[in-house]
Design an enzyme around this catalytic site. Structure first.
Site, PDB file in Angstrom:
ATOM      1  CD  GLU A   1      17.914 -44.502   0.631  1.00  0.00           C
ATOM      2  OE1 GLU A   1      19.083 -44.092   0.813  1.00  0.00           O
ATOM      3  OE2 GLU A   1      17.278 -45.126   1.493  1.00  0.00           O
TER       4      GLU A   1
ATOM      5  CB  CYS B   1      24.772 -41.394  -3.570  1.00  0.00           C
ATOM      6  SG  CYS B   1      24.411 -43.089  -3.045  1.00  0.00           S
TER       7      CYS B   1
END
Length: 518
Positions: free
Chosen positions: A210, A244
């Site tokens: 991720e 993010c």
């Protein structure tokens, strides 16, 4: 033998006892994790406050609330997720058991990130527990206070042998990566992601990465710019921009740039007051290294809004930058902070080209009232996700797989996707030692009739049903002739082939099923 090696060995020995196989055990551990969050809410909030300057309400909203939802969903749905999954059969296997059986992988390594130290570390753990794995948890050393609380308190609630917490910095993480795991789940940046993948390759260990990247945000000049800027301002500056999936930069036409700047400035004042530095819901940069990195990124760009900073408190005000190009310093890496560059483009064609010339982002944002334009962006770009007319909220939808593509990551999680990502989906076919005549076509010697029979028997059951429904079931009729039984075409057209494919179904077996005598 290192501490990390001992921890992994103990976790594997505990897993091999089989104690994680029963669903009741997994549910008990998930309930214990839920109790941990409930009972230690203040400890968690205090740690996040010391790490990131985040308010207690902010921690509740962006860390623990979603985590509790994921745990409750896993408890509710676990029996369904873990059950055998029947698959479509062909005529050769129509009387057999054919299904997919999820099974645990083994020992999973979870390497968390510092920006949301609880959510992005424990959400993968929910999937690991639900899938029946052991898991070694490595919180980020950058969010040191959260890591310390996790190390001290989590073992009081979960099985400490199966779910140990390992703290430390680079050397401890490197030592962990030398060990053999059955899956590694890493959240962080692309540079470290490559190192994790390289280490995993030595043991042929699958990985979920991720990562992040520069997520673009295109604003159509014909949309409601006021609403668009409110949502962008929220999505960009929450957690001081250290998210993010935050919009990394804005793409818009020159004719609306001034309006966009003005609207974002209004929203910053509305959300964070005239002085964000003293406002409780505006956090801090994680440390001075990242503070200096962010300040350097502003070089060469014009500050349109904000720009204030205080290195001693790791404070950078919500900042909008203009006169930015694709070659500007701020466009060379993921920002991961409260800087929002605006790049002007001539329209959607140039925006799509600009996006496609760069690495695939974790998410693409587009604000437009034109559904055709939105669908065009979906069709002509690639990203981990696409979100139209809002920011961040796709992360809250457990039914959507969350993950990147290319440089923004691989693999996905959330809800059932976490369970599947950390399970082995095992193919199972159970036959009976009967009806050996059906198998004659696969045994030597070969001839054309056997080949034709093989084509028919390996056709998907649904294809046969569809062919019969459309009166084009000639190959089914040939099956009868090969097997020495004639089936009239009229009967084929009138048959309910769902009964042929499911002999146990209701109805008259004399007219709804046919079993060749082979």
């Amino acid at each position: 033998m290192s501490r990390e090696q001992l921890v992994v060995q103990l976790a594997r020995r505990s897993f091999q006892t089989g104690k994680t196989k029963p669903l009741e055990y997994r549910i008990h551990q998930l309930k214990s994790l839920l109790r941990f969050i409930s009972e230690r809410r203040k400890d968690i909030a205090d740690a996040v406050k010391r790490d990131l300057g985040k308010s207690e309400n902010g921690t509740e909203l962006f860390e623990t609330l979603g985590l509790e939802g994921e745990i409750k969903l896993a408890i509710e749905k676990l029996a369904e997720w873990a059950a055998p999954r029947p698959v479509e059969q062909n005529l050769l296997t129509i009387l057999d058991e054919v299904y997919v059986q999820p099974e645990p992988l083994g020992v999973v390594l979870i390497i968390g990130a510092w920006n949301y130290p609880w959510a992005v570390t424990l959400q993968p753990l929910v999937g690991a527990i639900a899938a029946g794995n052991a898991a070694v948890i490595k919180p980020s050393e950058v969010s040191a206070h959260s890591a310390k609380v996790m190390e001290e308190l989590l073992p009081q609630y979960l099985d400490k042998d199966l779910y140990p917490v390992v703290t430390g910095g680079v050397s401890e993480t490197q030592e962990l990566l030398k060990q053999r795991f059955d899956h590694i789940f890493y959240t962080g940046n692309c540079t470290v992601g490559k190192l994790v993948m390289e280490a995993a390759a030595r043991h042929l260990t699958p990985v979920t990465l991720e990562l992040g990247g520069k997520s673009p945000c295109y604003i159509d000049k014909n949309c409601d710019i006021n609403v668009a800027c409110r949502r962008i301002t929220w999505g960009k500056f929450v957690n001081c921009g250290q998210t993010c999936i935050a919009p990394d930069f804005i793409l818009c036409e020159p004719c609306i740039q001034s309006q966009v700047v003005e609207e974002i400035q209004k929203c910053i004042k509305e959300f964070y007051t005239d002085n964000p530095e003293t406002f409780e819901d505006y956090g801090r940069i994680i440390n001075q290294r990242h503070f200096k990195r962010l300040m350097a990124l502003m070089e060469g760009s014009t500050v349109a809004v904000g720009g204030d900073s205080d290195e001693s408190h790791c404070y950078i005000a919500p900042t909008v930058l203009k006169d930015v190009t694709g070659e500007s310093k701020v466009m060379k890496e993921e920002i991961f902070g409260p800087l929002l560059p605006i790049i002007t483009v001539s329209g959607i064609d140039e925006a799509i080209q600009f996006i496609n010339e760069r690495e695939k982002p974790l998410v693409i944002y587009i604000f437009s009232n034109d559904n055709k334009l939105i669908k065009r962006v979906i069709a002509e770009t690639s990203s981990g996700a696409l979100l139209a007319n809002d920011c961040l909220v796709h992360f809250t939808v457990s039914a959507l797989p969350f993950g990147g593509v290319g440089n923004s990551g691989m693999g996905c999680y959330h809800g059932r996707h976490s369970f599947d990502q950390l399970s082995h989906l095992r193919s199972c076919l159970i036959k009976q030692l009967k009806m050996e005549g059906v198998n004659s076509m696969r045994y030597p010697p070969s001839h054309c009739q056997k080949a034709e029979l093989g084509t028919i028997l390996t056709a998907q059951a649904g294809q046969c049903e569809q062919a019969a429904a459309h009166g084009t079931a000639g190959h089914i009729s040939r099956l009868g002739s090969i097997c020495g039984t004639e089936i009239p075409a009229a009967r084929l057209r009138s048959r309910n082939w769902g009964h042929v494919l499911n002999p146990g179904g209701v109805g008259d077996p004399g007219t709804a099923t046919w079993t060749p005598h082979l």
